[in-house]
Design a protein around this motif. Structure first.
Motif: not given
Length: 792
Positions: A44-50, A355-358, A543-548, A627-634
């Motif tokens: 996902v980027r902007g309003k688009m997805h692939a 997901y993307k986070v605002v 909490l997304f950054a929490d290792k748990d 944005y949700y990145g390839p490694e699962g990190k924002l």
């Protein structure tokens, strides 16, 4: 043709498939070719997805139709025998397959993952491929399935309704691992599967196979919400038909085999307890506990009573969020998970929505607010003199303009995207949810005029709001669109089309956070739901950054003395307010429709002093999109920066990209490959310019080249007048192709089907137009020459 000139597909057809069949494998039931087992990550980027690339195995071999035991990766003969092994091992780990083969048509390289072989890898001639019986015996030795009954249990097929629906690979892993554990005599089993990946369907297939094989004859499925039990009975469990019943307080009939029940229906007061005690302790062979991290919040600890009473049965716990604290442990009771499938893996495979986070920060939350001496709120209460910050907002200090600002940001987002996108706004308590409802109603008068249910408060204390829950989660029902809530919708709400999750709630529990995020993770392609947005006003997404957050559950439970393991709610979870006062919870037996972990009207809310102010100005300090990145990190990254880094992973230099672009027979294939790697050209065009084609967008953004518009490129080609060498009809076709390129880009003109559309169909049939060039090869050559001139 020599062997090393054959394609990979030819190698499969002429050498690999015959060798497998000669070893005794049935092409109809045991051999599956070109199996795509993931969907491809949604980027996902902007309003688009692939969609990213799917994982596809060349061959998966099954002993029975439900048990994959071998995987084969094929390569053409220009590669070595073992060239596909590393790729195959990657797939085998994902699929839980022990026997891994690579082949180039000359021989097979076998890698044995069981640890029982004298040699981990060995080369086999084509004629030496193992038979199904040989690999099955080795599989059973690996899994510890020695008895005839154990093998009968494991070999029982899935339920098949004839629709072609089959478990996804991770569901199959979960089902097979669970059934194998039961077959080995394991009595406590834990499955950890992310919200939205089909735990109930997985549970159904487990129960079906154990029931049909005769391994388990009477089964109890426990859940803690009426809606969950009813959904289960009417949907996934429907094939059990007349063998199934739902336990109620008015009916005990021991003639059924499959029983579904609420904890509340069999626990609570003494009369309720007598319901499950009407069954003998050995009545059930199997108990499946849904959402086993929770259990009843009744003071008498319902889990311990029910499961201890039926302690001879096998207990299978299902959860997305196993609970692990010093006082409570899912794993201490059930054991290590026999299978885990995380949110991160589900997103990576493309089965769950990214997901993307605002993230929106408000000044009074960050900087705090302090009353002047003797200041009173709108109700005349003298406000305690201290600094109030984010942890106090909506719990002890209500700033009405803050509520209005949050509602305004939600309204602005929906207006700019989709005003009818299903939205859940999580608030701190029922009072907060009601104030938020009012603010949203006032900001959306036109929508509310269309239908008063555009915004609804759906909380446990009010029947009208609760009655709309089914309509909210039903994709076919437009209303309600926005639901404000506190606790009622944190779990068990299958909101497939929820596109916006708003966090204006203090969330400190990782379990609760995961459950809330799970409200948006389902994909529904029929309704255009591929991803969702989280709008965070209270820093919950930290909490997304929490290792748990997406790690493996770790046991930190500290048992006292030598007591035997007990279910996780032996110590009932006590929810505290900000002052450390326990918040009263509703007893599970009070209302079958109410989740036991929901406070209908927190007693502490009535005791807790809330100061309400309507004249304190608030404003947004900062707003950023992650944005949700390839490694699962924002990741916080602009679309241009993301495109540049992604393209340069594939093409280190401009020359490298130009060589690939020039040599590509079809530019559309290269564009598709880039999109699968996350380069969203449509979104990029929205930002950079819609008049540029893919080539110029990439050269400009990734390699800082000045771009040309499609019109400018087309005009350059016209000036060269190279069309003159063609006959009139062929020249007319090329000129029209150039016009089409100018309007829509390179991908469309590469498809020969364009000759069947306007304006080409007025020039002649597609075959006539191709003949004007001297046949299809000459037409393709002319098209490639046109592309060379376009990108000269």
């Amino acid at each position: 043709m020599s062997k090393n000139k054959l394609s990979e597909r030819d190698i499969c057809t002429k050498f690999i498939t015959p060798a497998i069949q000669q070893a005794g494998w049935d092409i109809q039931t045991q051999i599956r070719e070109e199996v795509s087992f993931t969907k491809g990550r949604i980027i996902v980027r902007g309003k688009m997805h692939a969609r990213g690339e799917q994982k596809r195995a060349d061959y998966i071999l099954y002993y029975k139709s439900n048990i994959p035991i071998a995987i084969i990766e094929a390569k053409d003969n220009s590669h070595s025998v073992g060239a596909g092994m590393q790729q195959a091992l990657n797939y085998a780990e994902t699929l839980g397959v022990p026997f891994v083969f690579s082949s180039n048509g000359d021989a097979f390289l076998l890698h044995d993952r069981t640890g029982n072989a004298t040699q981990t890898e060995q080369e086999l001639a084509l004629s030496e491929f193992p038979s199904p019986e040989e690999l099955w015996q080795r599989y059973c030795d690996w899994k510890g399935l020695q008895s005839e009954q154990a093998r009968t249990t494991v070999e029982m097929p899935y339920y098949d309704d004839g629709s072609g629906r089959a478990p996804r690979y991770y569901q199959a892993n979960a089902i097979n691992n669970t059934i194998e554990a039961v077959a080995r005599g394991q009595q406590r089993i834990l499955l950890v599967m992310a919200t939205g990946v089909g735990k109930t369907y997985t549970a159904f297939q487990i129960i079906w196979r154990l029931w049909k094989s005769g391994t388990k004859k009477r089964i109890l499925f426990l859940a803690d919400r009426n809606i969950l039990v009813d959904q289960t009975k009417n949907n996934d469990f429907k094939p059990f038909g007349p063998a199934m019943t739902k336990i109620s307080k008015r009916q005990i009939d021991k003639s059924y085999e499959i029983y579904l029940s609420l904890y509340q229906a069999v626990t609570g007061n003494e009369e309720d307890k007598n319901i499950y005690k009407q069954f003998s302790p050995d009545f059930f062979d199997l108990i499946v506990i849904d959402e086993c991290h929770r259990g009843s919040a009744a003071e008498d600890s319902a889990w311990r009573e029910v499961l201890t009473y039926f302690n001879t049965a096998t207990h299978i716990g299902l959860t997305a969020t196993p609970k692990e604290t010093k006082e409570v442990s899912s794993i201490h009771y059930f054991g290590d998970p026999v299978y885990s499938y995380s949110l991160k893996q589900g997103i990576e495979d493309g089965f769950l929505a990214p997901y993307k986070v605002v993230r929106i920060d408000i000044d009074k939350d960050l900087q705090g607010w302090r009353p002047h001496k003797g200041q009173v709120d709108k109700y005349g209460q003298v406000i305690e003199d201290r600094v109030y910050n984010q942890s106090d907002m909506d719990r002890y200090l209500v700033l009405e303009k803050r509520t209005e600002l949050v509602a305004q940001k939600i309204t602005e987002f929906l207006s700019a995207t989709d005003p009818y996108a299903k939205t859940i706004v999580f608030c701190d308590d029922i009072d907060h949810a009601e104030r938020m409802r009012q603010a949203l109603v006032n900001l959306n008068p036109a929508r509310v005029k269309e239908n008063r249910k555009y915004v609804m408060r759906i909380t446990g204390d009010e029947m009208e709001g609760k009655a709309e829950l089914d309509n909210f989660i039903n994709p076919e029902e437009r209303y309600p669109v926005i639901a404000t809530t506190s606790k009622l919708m944190t779990t068990g709400v299958d909101a497939q089309t929820c596109k916006l999750v708003v966090l204006d709630q203090h969330i400190k529990s990782m379990t609760e956070f995961k459950q809330i995020i799970g409200r948006g993770t389902r994909i529904n392609e029929d309704y255009g739901k591929y991803w969702f947005t989280i709008m965070d006003f209270k820093k919950a997404t930290e909490l997304f950054a929490d290792k748990d957050f997406d790690g493996e559950p770790v046991v930190i439970y500290e048992p006292k003395g030598d007591e035997s393991p007990v279910p996780p709610d032996e110590v009932p979870e006590i929810i505290l307010d900000e002052n450390g006062n326990p918040i009263k919870q509703v007893k599970g037996a009070a209302d079958e429709n109410t989740s036991p972990d929901i406070s209908i009207d927190d007693e502490s809310d009535t005791k807790r002093i809330k100061y309400v102010l309507g004249d304190v100005t608030v404003y947004v300090v900062s707003e950023r999109v992650q944005y949700y990145g390839p490694e699962g990190k924002l990741i916080t990254e602009s679309l241009k920066d993301y495109t540049r880094s992604t393209v340069r992973k594939d093409f280190a230099t401009l020359d490298e990209f130009l060589r690939s672009w020039t040599s590509a027979e079809r530019k559309a294939a290269l564009i598709h490959e880039l999109e699968q790697h996350g380069v969203l050209l449509e979104a990029l065009a929205e930002e950079v310019g819609k008049d540029f084609d893919a080539f110029d967008l990439i050269c400009h953004v990734a390699f800082d080249q000045p771009p040309l518009t499609r019109r400018e490129r087309a005009e350059q080609v016209k000036k060269r007048n190279y069309f003159a060498k063609y006959g009139e009809q062929a020249r007319q076709v090329l000129e029209s192709l150039l016009e089409k390129y100018q309007d829509t880009g390179i991908e469309n003109i590469e498809d020969i089907k364009i000759l069947t559309l306007d304006p080409f169909k007025d020039m002649g049939t597609a075959s006539e137009l191709v003949s004007a060039f001297g046949g299809k090869p000459a037409y393709i050559a002319a098209l490639q020459e046109l592309e060379q001139h376009l990108y000269a």
